[in-house]
Design a protein around this motif. Structure first.
Motif, PDB file in Angstrom:
ATOM      1  N   ILE A  17       0.837  -1.201   0.000  1.00 46.25           N
ATOM      2  CA  ILE A  17       0.000   0.000   0.000  1.00 46.25           C
ATOM      3  C   ILE A  17       0.865   1.240   0.000  1.00 46.25           C
ATOM      4  CG2 ILE A  17      -1.716   1.297   1.319  1.00 46.25           C
ATOM      5  CD1 ILE A  17      -2.885  -1.393   2.229  1.00 46.25           C
ATOM      6  N   ALA A  21       1.057   4.112  -2.850  1.00 47.28           N
ATOM      7  CA  ALA A  21       0.791   5.537  -2.558  1.00 47.28           C
ATOM      8  C   ALA A  21       1.928   6.412  -3.038  1.00 47.28           C
ATOM      9  CB  ALA A  21       0.563   5.722  -1.064  1.00 47.28           C
ATOM     10  N   THR A  22       3.177   5.923  -2.825  1.00 48.95           N
ATOM     11  CA  THR A  22       4.339   6.690  -3.294  1.00 48.95           C
ATOM     12  C   THR A  22       4.325   6.830  -4.798  1.00 48.95           C
ATOM     13  OG1 THR A  22       5.599   5.899  -1.389  1.00 48.95           O
ATOM     14  CG2 THR A  22       6.834   6.800  -3.266  1.00 48.95           C
ATOM     15  N   LEU A  24       1.749   6.792  -6.700  1.00 47.52           N
ATOM     16  CA  LEU A  24       0.662   7.699  -7.061  1.00 47.52           C
ATOM     17  C   LEU A  24       1.080   9.155  -6.909  1.00 47.52           C
ATOM     18  CD1 LEU A  24      -2.278   8.023  -7.929  1.00 47.52           C
ATOM     19  CD2 LEU A  24      -2.947   7.799  -5.515  1.00 47.52           C
TER      20      LEU A  24
END
Length: 222
Positions: A17, A21-22, A24
């Motif tokens: 996750i 997120a990084t 994104l």
């Protein structure tokens, strides 16, 4: 053993996750940079405002010529003197040569010399008697005009003869310069008058008058 297995699985899930997120965040940052674009340097030339007061004694015309716009615009080429001269010469209307009107001189009218008026009298002179120091002169005057007229007879002798007129009949005697003047009349038309005089002279030879006229007409001398 079963409790240990359940602990490892959640850690792997959390790391996945975080990686997502990084990724994104990186993707959103890349999209934002592509949308805005890199910052470009400002190459605009700062606006120069001319001072209203001439600097250093320069006139507004000098400031205008010193401005970049005036410096970049070349001055208009002046027409050459030959072209301007030819253009002005061609523009001038060509004067038409004036026609010389030759006037013929008016023919001269040759007028005949006026004829002298017809003599009103005729006269005949003759020497009657002559001697050493004297003589007698006689003149016959005739009126040829159509009306009664007075007459005048002029007689001149050589100056060397020294003639002097004394007794006169049928006339009146006067002296004008070297001429003896005998007058009488009036004489009727066609009538004749016989006049005479006695004269002395300083020469022995017989003499004749040098001039004899009656009213300007010459006498007949015999």
């Amino acid at each position: 053993m079963p409790g240990k297995h359940t602990t490892v699985f959640p850690l792997r899930r959390y790391s996945f996750i975080a990686a997502a997120a990084t990724l994104l965040v990186v993707l959103v940052s890349w999209v934002a940079v592509r949308a805005v674009g890199p910052a470009q340097p400002d190459n605009r030339v700062p606006l120069l405002v001319q001072p209203t007061v001439p600097l250093g004694g320069a006139t507004p015309a000098a400031l205008v010529s010193a401005s970049p716009a005036a410096a970049s615009t070349p001055p208009p080429a002046s027409p050459s003197p030959s072209r301007s001269a030819s253009a002005s010469a061609s523009a001038r209307p060509t004067a038409k040569p004036t026609e010389k009107t030759t006037t013929k001189p008016a023919p001269r009218r040759t007028t005949a010399a006026p004829r002298p008026p017809a003599a009103s009298f005729t006269a005949a002179y003759r020497t009657g008697a002559s001697w050493e120091r004297g003589f007698i002169g006689a003149v016959q005057v005739t009126n040829t005009s159509g009306q009664p007229r007075a007459w005048t007879v002029r007689i001149a002798y050589p100056a060397a003869a020294g003639v002097r007129v004394g007794n006169v009949w049928n006339a009146q005697l006067t002296r004008q310069d070297d001429a003896f003047v005998l007058t009488g009349g009036p004489l009727a038309p066609g009538a004749t008058a016989n006049l005479g005089f006695e004269a002395s002279k300083q020469v022995r030879d017989a003499i004749q008058p040098t001039a004899c006229t009656v009213d300007g007409a010459p006498c007949r001398v015999s």
